[in-house]
Design a protein around this motif. Structure first.
Motif, mmCIF file in Angstrom:
data_model
loop_
_atom_site.group_PDB
_atom_site.id
_atom_site.type_symbol
_atom_site.label_atom_id
_atom_site.label_comp_id
_atom_site.label_asym_id
_atom_site.label_seq_id
_atom_site.Cartn_x
_atom_site.Cartn_y
_atom_site.Cartn_z
ATOM 1 N N LYS A 78 59.133 -50.651 116.742
ATOM 2 C CA LYS A 78 59.543 -50.824 115.483
ATOM 3 C C LYS A 78 58.650 -51.028 114.722
ATOM 4 O O LYS A 78 58.236 -50.850 113.460
ATOM 5 C CB LYS A 78 60.282 -51.810 114.955
ATOM 6 N N LYS A 137 60.872 -40.465 112.566
ATOM 7 C CA LYS A 137 60.736 -41.820 112.418
ATOM 8 C C LYS A 137 62.602 -42.271 112.927
ATOM 9 O O LYS A 137 62.780 -42.645 113.503
ATOM 10 C CB LYS A 137 60.747 -42.405 111.752
ATOM 11 N N GLU A 139 56.573 -49.031 111.828
ATOM 12 C CA GLU A 139 56.675 -49.151 110.532
ATOM 13 C C GLU A 139 55.513 -49.192 109.708
ATOM 14 O O GLU A 139 55.709 -48.721 108.959
ATOM 15 C CB GLU A 139 57.563 -50.422 110.465
ATOM 16 N N LEU A 147 66.185 -46.285 119.706
ATOM 17 C CA LEU A 147 66.057 -47.414 119.622
ATOM 18 C C LEU A 147 67.575 -48.683 119.321
ATOM 19 O O LEU A 147 67.757 -49.573 120.312
ATOM 20 C CB LEU A 147 65.218 -48.315 118.736
ATOM 21 N N LYS A 148 68.370 -48.234 118.275
ATOM 22 C CA LYS A 148 69.639 -49.030 118.382
ATOM 23 C C LYS A 148 70.305 -49.097 119.637
ATOM 24 O O LYS A 148 71.536 -50.194 119.975
ATOM 25 C CB LYS A 148 70.333 -47.956 116.917
ATOM 26 N N GLU A 163 63.977 -44.623 115.645
ATOM 27 C CA GLU A 163 65.538 -45.413 114.769
ATOM 28 C C GLU A 163 66.807 -45.265 115.930
ATOM 29 O O GLU A 163 67.341 -45.726 116.592
ATOM 30 C CB GLU A 163 65.528 -45.714 113.795
#
Length: 210
Positions: free
Chosen positions: A183, A163, A187, A170-171, A167
């Motif tokens: 996201k 995860k 989650e 994704l940033k 992330e």
């Protein structure tokens, strides 16, 4: 040759070294493969024994899924390394002209999306394998109950590590729709899987102490 065909010593040395990869995504996949292997072991000590005949069908299903998980997660351990090389290569592209800068930006975006796919698949696989532990903790050979707990702990850690690696990609990804969808998925899956893993470990501790 990929790491999964080599020695564990080589993998650990490279993971510890000042190298871009293997990094957290690859290591998370390896942790997941080890967790899946523990599920396989519990199943293999359950299937074929008369006292577990009533649950054998379900345990065989769990075994099949766990065996596939071991194989796929081991592949993802190597694939993560290869995908990260694409990110490194994209960032090294020339940027002397506006055209070069545009090509570099596009290449970086594609590389980031590609790099994200390995940890995302790791997360999805670990999620599915953790769900199966709800049954395995009740149906598996009780002599191996601690190994069910180890499977839950490793798979949950692998999911958490994967995860983080999703992330961080994704940033820097500019596709807002992809970022939002991903996201939401990670989650939801992380919450469900970590809740179940915690429950499984709790049951393991109860069975050990009781």
């Amino acid at each position: 040759m990929g790491y999964r065909e080599g020695s564990i010593e080589r993998y650990l040395a490279d993971a510890a070294a000042e190298k871009d990869a293997p990094g957290g995504g690859s290591v998370s996949a390896l942790a997941g493969a080890l967790g899946a292997a523990m599920s396989c072991m519990v199943c293999n000590f359950t299937v074929g024994r008369e006292k577990f005949k009533e649950v054998e069908g379900r345990v065989k299903e769990i075994l099949t899924a766990a065996e596939e998980g071991v194989r796929k997660l081991a592949e993802l351990m190597d694939r993560d390394v290869e995908e990260y090389k694409k990110v490194t290569a994209a960032y090294k592209m020339p940027r002397g002209t506006e055209e070069e800068k545009a090509k570099r930006r596009a290449a970086i975006q594609e590389a980031l999306k590609s790099a994200m796919s390995a940890p995302l698949q790791t997360l999805r696989l670990c999620h599915k394998l953790i769900l199966d532990l709800k049954d395995l903790v009740e149906m598996g050979n009780p002599n191996l109950i601690s190994d069910v707990g180890v499977a839950a702990i490793l798979l949950a850690a692998a999911l958490d590590g994967a995860k983080l690696n999703v992330e961080i990609n994704l940033k820097f990804i500019k596709d807002a729709d992809l970022v939002e969808r991903t996201k939401k998925e990670i989650e939801e899956k992380a919450f469900e899987a970590k809740t179940i893993a915690s429950e499984v470990v709790g049951k393991v501790r109860e069975k050990i102490s009781g």
